[in-house]
Design an enzyme around this catalytic site. Structure first.
Site, PDB file in Angstrom:
ATOM      1  N   ASP A 142       0.909  -1.136   0.000  1.00 16.78           N
ATOM      2  CA  ASP A 142       0.000   0.000   0.000  1.00 16.78           C
ATOM      3  C   ASP A 142       0.948   1.185   0.000  1.00 16.78           C
ATOM      4  OD1 ASP A 142      -1.396   2.294   0.885  1.00 16.78           O
ATOM      5  OD2 ASP A 142      -3.033   0.998   1.508  1.00 16.78           O
ATOM      6  N   HIS A 143       1.099   1.850  -1.133  1.00 22.93           N
ATOM      7  CA  HIS A 143       2.203   2.810  -1.222  1.00 22.93           C
ATOM      8  C   HIS A 143       2.039   3.977  -0.245  1.00 22.93           C
ATOM      9  CE1 HIS A 143      -0.438   5.049  -3.991  1.00 22.93           C
ATOM     10  NE2 HIS A 143       0.336   6.091  -3.803  1.00 22.93           N
ATOM     11  N   HIS A 185      -5.836   2.744   1.276  1.00 20.29           N
ATOM     12  CA  HIS A 185      -5.049   3.879   1.770  1.00 20.29           C
ATOM     13  C   HIS A 185      -5.683   4.558   2.993  1.00 20.29           C
ATOM     14  CE1 HIS A 185      -2.985   3.131  -1.875  1.00 20.29           C
ATOM     15  NE2 HIS A 185      -3.684   3.909  -2.672  1.00 20.29           N
ATOM     16  N   ASP A 215     -10.972   1.719  -4.562  1.00 25.63           N
ATOM     17  CA  ASP A 215      -9.680   2.204  -5.047  1.00 25.63           C
ATOM     18  C   ASP A 215      -8.872   2.876  -3.934  1.00 25.63           C
ATOM     19  OD1 ASP A 215      -7.801   2.787  -7.210  1.00 25.63           O
ATOM     20  OD2 ASP A 215      -8.424   4.887  -7.008  1.00 25.63           O
TER      21      ASP A 215
HETATM   22  C1  BG6 Z   1      -3.670   4.726  -6.239  1.00 21.98           C
HETATM   23  C2  BG6 Z   1      -5.054   4.820  -6.814  1.00 21.98           C
HETATM   24  O1  BG6 Z   1      -3.583   3.654  -5.346  1.00 21.98           O
HETATM   25  O2  BG6 Z   1      -3.363   5.920  -5.548  1.00 21.98           O
HETATM   26  C3  BG6 Z   1      -5.167   6.019  -7.733  1.00 21.98           C
HETATM   27  O3  BG6 Z   1      -5.345   3.639  -7.551  1.00 21.98           O
HETATM   28  C4  BG6 Z   1      -4.724   7.268  -7.037  1.00 21.98           C
HETATM   29  O4  BG6 Z   1      -6.495   6.156  -8.215  1.00 21.98           O
HETATM   30  C5  BG6 Z   1      -3.361   7.078  -6.373  1.00 21.98           C
HETATM   31  O5  BG6 Z   1      -4.641   8.310  -7.997  1.00 21.98           O
HETATM   32  C6  BG6 Z   1      -2.995   8.253  -5.496  1.00 21.98           C
HETATM   33  O6  BG6 Z   1      -1.675   8.113  -5.033  1.00 21.98           O
HETATM   34  P1  BG6 Z   1      -0.806   9.383  -4.644  1.00 21.98           P
HETATM   35  O7  BG6 Z   1       0.446   8.814  -4.094  1.00 21.98           O
HETATM   36  O8  BG6 Z   1      -0.614  10.173  -5.896  1.00 21.98           O
HETATM   37  O9  BG6 Z   1      -1.607  10.140  -3.642  1.00 21.98           O
END
Ligand code: BG6
Length: 489
Positions: A176-177, A239, A234
């Site tokens: 989960d980045h 997140h 999503d």
């Molecule tokens: C991803 C989603 O996990 O996270 C995307 O699938 C979203 O829809 C993105 O745009 C957002 O990541 P960050 O790091 O740009 O906030």
């Protein structure tokens, strides 16, 4: 910045989907940055694996472009040295093509091997099967996967079972980045490396918590995936719930992976159910219509996903409650959406007002303390406090903010979340990755919300692109006498 760049041991990273968007935008640039900082030994290899027929030379050209675009550098020597790490094998997940070549390239050396599946979840299983059939899964092999990890509890379980047939849980890294973002780790530091907050981190002192992950972009060419997922699958299931867990979890005994994940799991299991009975009161769905973003006209969601009948939400807000002694009665307001006015992600902890105003008329403007963790842009932490307005003229109170911006305080770029996570895989450190039971517990809470929407006929309300979502989202929090935080303090 006092960063320490401790090299990891030499590894082989096999990136399935090695010619895809994630590899180009995130994986190759992140590995390159870590290489430049001396963390990646030159005997490591990064092996792109994908269906296209391509020679290693062509793959290096592709990687070179990815670096120029996403991690530009003037250091030709370093770029050339990094290119030597890159290899390519054409592999088809659904046939025998390429697997023996990959096996012989990997060879017999007992290095850490990470298989990164930057591909659609429908081929996670076939890839894991073939890696195993061809004898490439060894004790020091690791599997990295990203969401979507299922679309509901049932499919997540099936997927976890499939990969679990070939890899042990301690070999599986579910990314989960958001957990790799600097501020998210700072939340743990703030809570568990300071005495200041721990005694007041509970329902006696905290009024409520807000978590906002706002994006200004639309669905960006990912319409076919997104229209089946929507904002709840999503973003919310992963997140936002992960952020909520880090705010709400009990202090773990250590920051070891299982100690942290056990505590997060308890939070997920303590969430009060939202279902058909209360979904209409506790949640808001929205879908953007045409509007403006960054001063330019942008199309509506239906046009972007090319589906006039879509009832998928591009915005979701909800009021979550955690049924524990620590959090009883403290609402957690969560919202996320696309085509909102700005790219802003933040966690706001709003403390309770002081129990007594000792300042009479001068204290009528007293504001409750607020702690804000900014995830992006401008990562940082700010704490609002009340002080005496400086100068003569009697005692008047005023709110000020103690503000710490990482960019200003530390002279270094905040690493991209993937830079840390990719190397944590090699280190075998799972603290910032989701365990199987966490993912399933998150679905167990999300599924009844989605089913509740269907049963109670909760449809997305339209909002204009570039606004803060449907007015019902404002009403959701204002009904409780609170407001969304949108500003500096
Ligand atoms: C991803 C989603 O996990 O996270 C995307 O699938 C979203 O829809 C993105 O745009 C957002 O990541 P960050 O790091 O740009 O906030």
């Amino acid at each position: 910045m006092t960063s320490q760049f401790i090299p990891v041991e030499p590894f082989d990273y096999v990136v399935f989907g090695g010619t895809g968007d994630l590899a180009e935008r995130k994986l190759i640039p992140s590995l390159f940055r870590r290489f430049c900082d001396g963390q990646i030994p030159e005997t490591s290899r990064i092996i792109g694996a994908a269906r296209s027929n391509m020679e290693t030379g062509e793959y290096r050209t592709f990687a070179r472009k990815a670096i120029d675009e996403h991690a530009p550098s003037d250091d030709a020597g370093q770029i050339a040295a990094f290119m030597e790490l890159l290899h390519y094998v054409a592999v088809d997940a659904l046939s025998e093509r390429g697997w023996e070549e990959l096996k012989s390239l990997l060879g017999k050396e007992d290095k850490v091997r990470a298989f990164y599946l930057a591909v659609g979840p429908s081929i996670f299983g076939p890839i894991a099967d073939r890696l195993d059939q061809h004898g490439m899964v060894r004790d020091r092999s690791r599997l990295v996967i990203e969401k979507p990890i299922g679309k509901d509890l049932k499919s997540a379980r099936e997927l976890n079972e499939t990969i679990g047939r070939h890899f042990r849980e301690d070999q599986i890294f579910r990314i989960d980045h958001y957990l790799g973002k600097e501020t998210v780790q700072n939340l743990m530091a703030l809570r568990f490396a300071n005495t200041l907050y721990q005694p007041v981190w509970n329902a006696s002192f905290i009024d409520h918590v807000q978590i906002t992950v706002a994006e200004s972009i639309g669905v960006e060419g990912r319409g076919s995936y997104y229209d089946k997922a929507g904002a709840i699958r999503d973003m919310m299931q992963n997140h936002l719930l992960q952020l909520l867990c880090l705010v709400a979890m009990e202090p773990p005994a250590s920051i070891d992976a299982d100690a942290v994940r056990d505590e997060k799991l308890k939070v997920l299991r303590s969430l009060k159910a939202i279902d058909a009975g209360n979904a209409a009161q506790q949640t808001v769905r929205g879908q953007y219509k045409a509007g403006a973003s960054g001063g330019e006209a942008v199309p509506g969601y239906l046009d972007e996903v090319e589906n006039d009948l879509s009832e998928t939400e591009s915005f979701v807000a909800l009021k979550a409650e955690i049924e524990t002694w620590r959090w009883a009665g403290v609402p957690f307001y969560l919202r996320t959406g696309k085509r909102l006015p700005a790219r802003v992600s933040e966690i706001v902890i709003e403390f309770k007002p002081v129990p007594h105003n000792a300042f009479g008329d001068a204290g009528t403007d007293m504001k409750a303390n607020r702690l804000i963790l900014r995830l992006q842009p401008d990562e940082g932490v700010s704490q609002s406090i009340m002080i005496k307005d400086p100068g003569p003229g009697g005692l008047r109170l005023r709110q000020v903010t103690l503000d710490m911006s990482f960019a200003e305080s530390f002279d270094a770029h905040a690493p991209d979340a993937y830079e840390r996570l990719l190397l944590d895989v090699i280190r075998g450190n799972q603290t910032l990755f989701m365990r199987r039971d966490e993912v399933e517990a998150a679905w167990r809470w999300i599924d009844p919300i989605i089913e509740g929407w269907l049963a109670a006929g909760v449809k997305p309300a339209k909002y204009t692109a570039g606004s803060w979502g449907p007015t019902a989202s404002i009403a959701l929090i204002e009904r409780d006498g609170r407001t969304w935080h949108e500003g500096e303090t």
